[in-house]
Design an enzyme around this catalytic site. Structure first.
Site, PDB file in Angstrom:
ATOM      1  CG  ASN A   9      -1.743   1.244   1.359  1.00  0.00           C
ATOM      2  OD1 ASN A   9      -1.787   2.065   0.438  1.00  0.00           O
ATOM      3  ND2 ASN A   9      -2.411   1.399   2.493  1.00  0.00           N
ATOM      4  CD1 TRP A  10       3.489   1.089  -3.051  1.00  0.00           C
ATOM      5  CD2 TRP A  10       3.606   2.493  -4.799  1.00  0.00           C
ATOM      6  NE1 TRP A  10       4.270   0.496  -3.998  1.00  0.00           N
ATOM      7  CE2 TRP A  10       4.356   1.341  -5.101  1.00  0.00           C
ATOM      8  CE3 TRP A  10       3.529   3.494  -5.759  1.00  0.00           C
ATOM      9  CZ2 TRP A  10       5.030   1.170  -6.302  1.00  0.00           C
ATOM     10  CZ3 TRP A  10       4.192   3.336  -6.970  1.00  0.00           C
ATOM     11  CH2 TRP A  10       4.939   2.182  -7.234  1.00  0.00           C
ATOM     12  CE  LYS A  11      -0.216   3.175   4.782  1.00  0.00           C
ATOM     13  NZ  LYS A  11      -0.173   3.261   6.231  1.00  0.00           N
ATOM     14  CG  HIS A  95      -5.971   1.848   5.160  1.00  0.00           C
ATOM     15  ND1 HIS A  95      -5.500   2.773   6.070  1.00  0.00           N
ATOM     16  CD2 HIS A  95      -4.976   0.952   4.978  1.00  0.00           C
ATOM     17  CE1 HIS A  95      -4.254   2.443   6.403  1.00  0.00           C
ATOM     18  NE2 HIS A  95      -3.912   1.339   5.757  1.00  0.00           N
ATOM     19  CD  GLU A  97      -2.942   5.420   6.742  1.00  0.00           C
ATOM     20  OE1 GLU A  97      -2.883   5.425   5.503  1.00  0.00           O
ATOM     21  OE2 GLU A  97      -2.066   4.898   7.463  1.00  0.00           O
ATOM     22  CD  GLU A 172      -3.413  -2.359   7.318  1.00  0.00           C
ATOM     23  OE1 GLU A 172      -2.280  -2.538   6.869  1.00  0.00           O
ATOM     24  OE2 GLU A 172      -4.066  -1.325   7.114  1.00  0.00           O
ATOM     25  N   GLY A 178       2.551   2.198  10.911  1.00  0.00           N
ATOM     26  CA  GLY A 178       3.529   3.273  10.811  1.00  0.00           C
ATOM     27  C   GLY A 178       4.205   3.611  12.132  1.00  0.00           C
ATOM     28  CB  SER A 217       5.218  -1.991  12.040  1.00  0.00           C
ATOM     29  OG  SER A 217       4.822  -0.648  12.298  1.00  0.00           O
ATOM     30  N   GLY A 238       2.878  -1.178   4.296  1.00  0.00           N
ATOM     31  CA  GLY A 238       2.898   0.257   4.030  1.00  0.00           C
ATOM     32  C   GLY A 238       4.317   0.717   3.734  1.00  0.00           C
ATOM     33  N   GLY A 239       4.961   1.310   4.743  1.00  0.00           N
ATOM     34  CA  GLY A 239       6.284   1.911   4.555  1.00  0.00           C
ATOM     35  C   GLY A 239       7.287   1.022   3.842  1.00  0.00           C
TER      36      GLY A 239
HETATM   37  P1  13P Z   1       3.050   0.307   7.758  1.00  0.00           P
HETATM   38  O1  13P Z   1       3.529  -0.977   7.139  1.00  0.00           O
HETATM   39  O2  13P Z   1       3.795   1.518   7.301  1.00  0.00           O
HETATM   40  O3  13P Z   1       2.905   0.189   9.238  1.00  0.00           O
HETATM   41  O4  13P Z   1       1.544   0.547   7.188  1.00  0.00           O
HETATM   42  C1  13P Z   1       0.627  -0.475   7.255  1.00  0.00           C
HETATM   43  C2  13P Z   1      -0.560  -0.106   6.455  1.00  0.00           C
HETATM   44  O5  13P Z   1      -1.308   0.778   6.814  1.00  0.00           O
HETATM   45  C3  13P Z   1      -0.788  -0.811   5.184  1.00  0.00           C
HETATM   46  O6  13P Z   1      -2.069  -0.567   4.701  1.00  0.00           O
END
Ligand code: 13P
Length: 265
Positions: A9-11, A95, A97, A172, A178, A217, A238-239
């Site tokens: 997930n590149w966000k 999600h 977010e 999640e 994050g 994470s 994510g990251g």
């Molecule tokens: P991180 O891997 O950066 O914690 O993010 C997880 C995430 O929200 C994937 O959708």
């Protein structure tokens, strides 16, 4: 038997130049992996770029959200057929977010889920509790309410369609996103098992087949212990999905894990 699935997930990250470098490295790194499925969910403006670089590779691409309507006066929204037009097979929904920063709710997640499956997209429904809910011992209550809000709106036909499209659940925990804090493999396993059991109440076959991936994470260094859990069928990253070496290493773990739950078909 379930195949592992790793979704990046590149966000809201990237630009044409950096995306090209990242995608080319990932394509190269994943070239020989055959035992799992790999997806990147990129920002909408770059779906065209994803399509041109990823067509005929073993990496699929998808959106990070979708509107439930087919078309109309919905400024800023993207319809399911627009994603499929750009070759997307997957879409993230609900999600945290989206829920926390953009006021989306269980109800909107349910409507979007319905729109996604009608449009032929594989939905990845994200569920998970906040830190306060976690500390109050409410994890299962919250996850159940997030799941039920969607599952309850699906009639038998829609449920069958969602299964045909291989719907995915992503657990999640918000406190792990994050933050560098990961749920322990045992903690993740308990919630994943809870999710699978809840699906089994509706349909045991579906529960055995559905993939439940973990996000929060996930890094190359903790992926192996998480993916080894019997009900953890891969990760939502994510990251670490923005770094080719990390993402490839996580995908390699998914490719190598052959616990009884993750044998290839
Ligand atoms: P991180 O891997 O950066 O914690 O993010 C997880 C995430 O929200 C994937 O959708």
């Amino acid at each position: 038997m379930r195949r592992n699935l790793v979704v990046g997930n590149w966000k809201m990250h990237g630009d044409i130049k950096s995306n090209q470098i990242l995608l080319e490295s990932i394509i190269e790194g994943l070239r020989d992996f055959k035992n799992a499925d790999y997806v990147v969910c990129v920002p909408n403006p770059y779906l065209f770029q994803a399509r041109s670089l990823l067509t005929n590779t073993n990496i699929a691409w998808g959106g990070q959200n979708v509107n439930q309507h087919e078309q109309g006066a919905f400024t800023g929204a993207v319809a399911p057929h627009m994603l499929t037009d750009l070759g997307c097979t997957y879409v993230l929904l609900g999600h945290s977010e989206r829920r926390n920063l953009f006021y989306e709710t269980n109800l909107t997640a349910a409507a979007r889920f319905d729109g996604a499956i009608k449009g032929g997209l594989t939905p990845i429904l994200c569920v998970g509790e906040t830190l306060a809910e976690h500390e109050a011992g409410l994890t299962e209550v919250i996850v159940a309410s997030q799941m039920d809000a969607v599952m309850a709106t699906l009639g038998e036909q829609e449920f069958a369609k969602a299964m045909q499209l291989n719907m995915v659940f992503a657990y999640e925990p918000v406190w792990a996103i994050g933050t560098g804090k990961t749920a322990s493999p045992e903690q993740a396993q308990l919630v994943h098992q809870f999710i699978r059991n809840r699906i089994a109440r509706r349909n045991a076959d579906a529960a055995a087949k559905v993939r439940i991936i973990y996000g929060g994470s996930v890094k190359a260094k903790n992926a192996a212990e998480l993916f080894a859990m019997p009900d953890v069928d891969g990760g939502l990253i994510g990251g670490a999905s923005l770094r080719a070496d990390e993402f490839v290493a996580i995908c390699q773990v998914a490719n190598n894990v052959t616990s009884s739950a993750c044998l290839t078909e």
